[in-house]
Scaffold this motif. Structure first.
Motif, PDB file in Angstrom:
ATOM      1  N   LYS A 118       0.823  -1.214   0.000  1.00 56.59           N
ATOM      2  CA  LYS A 118       0.000   0.000   0.000  1.00 56.59           C
ATOM      3  C   LYS A 118       0.862   1.272   0.000  1.00 56.59           C
ATOM      4  O   LYS A 118       0.640   2.206   0.776  1.00 56.59           O
ATOM      5  N   GLN A 119       1.857   1.271  -0.897  1.00 59.27           N
ATOM      6  CA  GLN A 119       2.757   2.410  -1.043  1.00 59.27           C
ATOM      7  C   GLN A 119       2.582   3.036  -2.421  1.00 59.27           C
ATOM      8  O   GLN A 119       2.060   2.404  -3.345  1.00 59.27           O
ATOM      9  N   ASP A 120       3.065   4.260  -2.562  1.00 51.97           N
ATOM     10  CA  ASP A 120       3.075   4.939  -3.861  1.00 51.97           C
ATOM     11  C   ASP A 120       4.159   4.293  -4.719  1.00 51.97           C
ATOM     12  O   ASP A 120       5.334   4.296  -4.359  1.00 51.97           O
ATOM     13  N   TYR A 121       3.760   3.723  -5.861  1.00 43.20           N
ATOM     14  CA  TYR A 121       4.731   2.979  -6.664  1.00 43.20           C
ATOM     15  C   TYR A 121       5.844   3.861  -7.228  1.00 43.20           C
ATOM     16  O   TYR A 121       6.970   3.404  -7.395  1.00 43.20           O
ATOM     17  N   ILE A 122       5.555   5.136  -7.492  1.00 45.46           N
ATOM     18  CA  ILE A 122       6.604   6.035  -7.997  1.00 45.46           C
ATOM     19  C   ILE A 122       7.680   6.240  -6.929  1.00 45.46           C
ATOM     20  O   ILE A 122       8.887   6.230  -7.225  1.00 45.46           O
ATOM     21  N   GLU A 123       7.268   6.371  -5.687  1.00 48.59           N
ATOM     22  CA  GLU A 123       8.242   6.544  -4.597  1.00 48.59           C
ATOM     23  C   GLU A 123       9.076   5.284  -4.400  1.00 48.59           C
ATOM     24  O   GLU A 123      10.284   5.353  -4.133  1.00 48.59           O
ATOM     25  N   VAL A 124       8.457   4.118  -4.534  1.00 48.43           N
ATOM     26  CA  VAL A 124       9.204   2.854  -4.417  1.00 48.43           C
ATOM     27  C   VAL A 124      10.211   2.737  -5.560  1.00 48.43           C
ATOM     28  O   VAL A 124      11.357   2.345  -5.358  1.00 48.43           O
ATOM     29  N   ILE A 125       9.806   3.102  -6.769  1.00 49.76           N
ATOM     30  CA  ILE A 125      10.728   3.084  -7.908  1.00 49.76           C
ATOM     31  C   ILE A 125      11.920   3.997  -7.634  1.00 49.76           C
ATOM     32  O   ILE A 125      13.081   3.626  -7.880  1.00 49.76           O
ATOM     33  N   LYS A 126      11.666   5.189  -7.108  1.00 52.23           N
ATOM     34  CA  LYS A 126      12.754   6.130  -6.798  1.00 52.23           C
ATOM     35  C   LYS A 126      13.746   5.517  -5.814  1.00 52.23           C
ATOM     36  O   LYS A 126      14.963   5.710  -5.938  1.00 52.23           O
ATOM     37  N   GLU A 127      13.244   4.791  -4.822  1.00 49.44           N
ATOM     38  CA  GLU A 127      14.129   4.158  -3.834  1.00 49.44           C
ATOM     39  C   GLU A 127      14.985   3.073  -4.488  1.00 49.44           C
ATOM     40  O   GLU A 127      16.175   2.955  -4.212  1.00 49.44           O
ATOM     41  N   PHE A 128      14.383   2.272  -5.351  1.00 46.33           N
ATOM     42  CA  PHE A 128      15.154   1.239  -6.054  1.00 46.33           C
ATOM     43  C   PHE A 128      16.219   1.859  -6.956  1.00 46.33           C
ATOM     44  O   PHE A 128      17.310   1.316  -7.107  1.00 46.33           O
ATOM     45  N   LEU A 129      15.909   2.988  -7.573  1.00 44.52           N
ATOM     46  CA  LEU A 129      16.867   3.637  -8.475  1.00 44.52           C
ATOM     47  C   LEU A 129      18.134   4.082  -7.750  1.00 44.52           C
ATOM     48  O   LEU A 129      19.197   4.203  -8.365  1.00 44.52           O
ATOM     49  N   LYS A 130      18.056   4.290  -6.441  1.00 44.16           N
ATOM     50  CA  LYS A 130      19.238   4.660  -5.651  1.00 44.16           C
ATOM     51  C   LYS A 130      20.267   3.525  -5.606  1.00 44.16           C
ATOM     52  O   LYS A 130      21.410   3.736  -5.214  1.00 44.16           O
ATOM     53  N   LEU A 131      19.855   2.313  -6.007  1.00 41.69           N
ATOM     54  CA  LEU A 131      20.760   1.156  -5.985  1.00 41.69           C
ATOM     55  C   LEU A 131      21.568   1.032  -7.283  1.00 41.69           C
ATOM     56  O   LEU A 131      22.275   0.048  -7.483  1.00 41.69           O
ATOM     57  N   ASN A 132      21.482   2.029  -8.139  1.00 44.77           N
ATOM     58  CA  ASN A 132      22.259   2.094  -9.385  1.00 44.77           C
ATOM     59  C   ASN A 132      22.110   0.856 -10.277  1.00 44.77           C
ATOM     60  O   ASN A 132      23.098   0.184 -10.581  1.00 44.77           O
ATOM     61  N   PRO A 133      20.898   0.568 -10.716  1.00 39.78           N
ATOM     62  CA  PRO A 133      20.724  -0.584 -11.602  1.00 39.78           C
ATOM     63  C   PRO A 133      21.512  -0.407 -12.897  1.00 39.78           C
ATOM     64  O   PRO A 133      21.663   0.719 -13.382  1.00 39.78           O
TER      65      PRO A 133
END
Length: 196
Positions: A118-133
């Motif tokens: 139940k989170q905002d998917y855009i915010e979750v994507i931003k957090e994953f992007l910090k892991l430098n895919p």
């Protein structure tokens, strides 16, 4: 046949009793990558489905693989029978740090995790992007029910324009939609229109 029994036939890099199966799968992936001159071999981290499985087993398995092409993919926040590894940015970060592997970011899996939590998917994507895919997977998705993912883009409810704007310039993306050539061509045309 119960779900756990069905899953016993699959590879699972967190299951210490499946080492031979798991390593054979990686070796096959390496051979195919060699034949195709591929720079990437994308691997799921594993799933905790019984007492033979653990995050520690999966970490040790990947630490033993000396191939820079191997990338760990994040998983959706729901599973068939157990708990999947690397579903959240925090879990994925820890796993990558402990294994020394690089990251393949499956955007649809992150959206599924966000929906489950139940989170905002855009915010979750931003957090994953910090892991430098170093590689990305992307398909269409319904945002009401998390199991409706990897759809064609014209069936999707996600904000594709906003997601693509977040990705680094020159991002290498695998489109995970339909395998039907006609639908795939429509997806590529749709994606091009969104980018332009």
């Amino acid at each position: 046949m119960n779900t756990e029994h069905k899953l016993s036939y699959y590879i699972n890099n967190s299951d210490k009793t499946k080492y031979n199966q798991n390593i054979a799968s990686v070796i096959l992936g390496q051979r195919v990558a060699d034949m195709m001159n591929s720079e990437r071999i994308i691997v799921h981290p594993g799933e905790i489905i019984n007492d033979n499985c653990s995050k520690e087993n999966a970490i040790e398995f990947f630490k033993g693989l000396d191939d820079d092409r191997i990338l760990i993919e994040n998983m959706p926040g729901y599973g068939r029978a157990g708990y999947k590894l690397c579903t959240t940015p925090e879990e994925t970060k820890e796993f990558l740090e402990k294994t020394g592997k690089k990251f393949c970011f499956d955007i649809n899996h992150a959206i599924s995790t966000a929906i489950s939590n139940k989170q905002d998917y855009i915010e979750v994507i931003k957090e994953f992007l910090k892991l430098n895919p170093v590689h990305f997977h992307l398909g269409g998705q319904k945002i009401i029910r998390e199991e409706k993912s990897h759809l064609c883009f014209n069936e999707s409810e996600i904000d594709l324009k906003k997601i693509l704007a977040l990705l680094p310039k020159g991002a290498k993306i695998s489109i995970e939609t339909s395998a039907e050539l006609g639908k795939l061509m429509m997806d590529l045309k749709y994606l091009k229109e969104v980018v332009e």
